[in-house]
Design an enzyme around this catalytic site. Sequence first.
Site, mmCIF file in Angstrom:
data_model
loop_
_atom_site.group_PDB
_atom_site.id
_atom_site.type_symbol
_atom_site.label_atom_id
_atom_site.label_comp_id
_atom_site.label_asym_id
_atom_site.label_seq_id
_atom_site.Cartn_x
_atom_site.Cartn_y
_atom_site.Cartn_z
ATOM 1 N N HIS A 1 1.513 2.776 -7.575
ATOM 2 C CA HIS A 1 0.695 3.998 -7.628
ATOM 3 C C HIS A 1 -0.358 3.908 -8.735
ATOM 4 O O HIS A 1 -0.697 4.923 -9.349
ATOM 5 C CB HIS A 1 1.566 5.238 -7.860
ATOM 6 C CG HIS A 1 2.453 5.583 -6.715
ATOM 7 N ND1 HIS A 1 3.177 6.759 -6.659
ATOM 8 C CD2 HIS A 1 2.754 4.916 -5.574
ATOM 9 C CE1 HIS A 1 3.883 6.792 -5.544
ATOM 10 N NE2 HIS A 1 3.642 5.687 -4.870
ATOM 11 N N THR B 1 -1.616 6.014 1.631
ATOM 12 C CA THR B 1 -2.914 5.343 1.511
ATOM 13 C C THR B 1 -3.226 4.609 2.805
ATOM 14 O O THR B 1 -2.351 3.983 3.403
ATOM 15 C CB THR B 1 -2.891 4.336 0.340
ATOM 16 O OG1 THR B 1 -2.568 5.025 -0.863
ATOM 17 C CG2 THR B 1 -4.238 3.659 0.171
ATOM 18 N N LEU C 1 0.876 -1.165 0.000
ATOM 19 C CA LEU C 1 0.000 0.000 0.000
ATOM 20 C C LEU C 1 0.914 1.215 0.000
ATOM 21 O O LEU C 1 1.930 1.233 0.701
ATOM 22 C CB LEU C 1 -0.897 0.051 1.243
ATOM 23 C CG LEU C 1 -2.216 -0.729 1.255
ATOM 24 C CD1 LEU C 1 -2.986 -0.408 2.526
ATOM 25 C CD2 LEU C 1 -3.073 -0.434 0.037
ATOM 26 N N ASP C 2 0.557 2.247 -0.766
ATOM 27 C CA ASP C 2 1.345 3.472 -0.744
ATOM 28 C C ASP C 2 1.420 4.015 0.675
ATOM 29 O O ASP C 2 0.493 3.831 1.482
ATOM 30 C CB ASP C 2 0.720 4.539 -1.643
ATOM 31 C CG ASP C 2 0.686 4.143 -3.106
ATOM 32 O OD1 ASP C 2 1.414 3.194 -3.473
ATOM 33 O OD2 ASP C 2 -0.064 4.778 -3.869
ATOM 34 N N ARG C 3 2.486 4.717 0.953
ATOM 35 C CA ARG C 3 2.676 5.281 2.291
ATOM 36 C C ARG C 3 1.489 6.146 2.711
ATOM 37 O O ARG C 3 1.051 6.111 3.858
ATOM 38 C CB ARG C 3 3.969 6.105 2.317
ATOM 39 C CG ARG C 3 4.271 6.727 3.678
ATOM 40 C CD ARG C 3 5.616 7.414 3.666
ATOM 41 N NE ARG C 3 5.936 7.960 4.969
ATOM 42 C CZ ARG C 3 7.096 8.515 5.282
ATOM 43 N NH1 ARG C 3 8.042 8.611 4.367
ATOM 44 N NH2 ARG C 3 7.310 8.987 6.489
#
Length: 315
Positions: free
Chosen positions: A236, A142, A138-140
């Site tokens: 992303h 998100t 998971l993106d930082r």
Amino acid sequence: MIVYPVGEDFAGIRLDKYLRQLLAAVPASHLFKMIRLKRVKVNGRRAQPGQLLVVGDQIEVRAREEDLAGPKSPDARRQVAPKVLFEDDWIMAIDKPPGMAVHPGTGITTGTVVDVVRAYLGPRATRNEFNASPAHRLDRDTSGVLLIAKRRRAMVHLTNVFTARAAKKRYLALVKGTFSQRNGRVDIPLAEHEQSLASRRKRGTNLQEAKTRWQALDRNDEVTLLRCAIETGRNHQIRRHFSAIEHPVVGDAKHGDFHFNREAKARWGLRRLFLHAEHLEFPHPSDQHVVVIDAPLPLELKEVLSRAGLAQLSP
């Protein structure tokens, strides 16, 4: 005296290796000294560093728990327990907060999901030399459902599941602008890794298939709340896809509309990326039964929707 029973996951390993996993904060030299001074015993008898453990063994350590925990750093004192959505003997799922990196990386050495989860699990974080680890990304910035493998077999299984696209992932995103349709699909190939101009000139661009399905849930004249399902798992992906079709995710500091982000912060109080992993569905590593995990939209994002005049979603 503290007693640690040996379960099946630790059978067959050396005592010294078991203690180094169990008491990671204690220097190895001190552990060997404790064994030498008979402060560590197995089933009430003198222990040897290289003896192999069997199921049911009782490891007796003559020390206080606080002496074995090691000194706490300022980061450790501030570290909060993860919000656990699901846990069993194989896996766990947490509701990752925004701003927390999943793994250590450039400029990120502590306070990651890896740190928080392993601190929460304690001795249970390591089984047969496998350390509990995130099974996907998971993106930082998100928030939402993040799956953790607690066993090596679970990690192998989940890696295969995600590679084969057998897991169902669903996200909530607030994007700039409105759509003429209620649902659609973005099918735009993306580079495997986001590259600098110099990198693209030197190595070329390796484009990979990337597909995102979306459904419009509500909107005003400026933004639309979407439910997105990704069919591929590119870096992303949602952020890059909606930026490419000129509907960037609101609050995206890298791919978004910076001027609009400032307006959203001033008018609706949005201080983060509006992207949340709300749903994950996958076959369980033990017997393939379907596991469904949901993470409700965080309060701060619900408040943004309210200020923007958009519908509130039920948990």
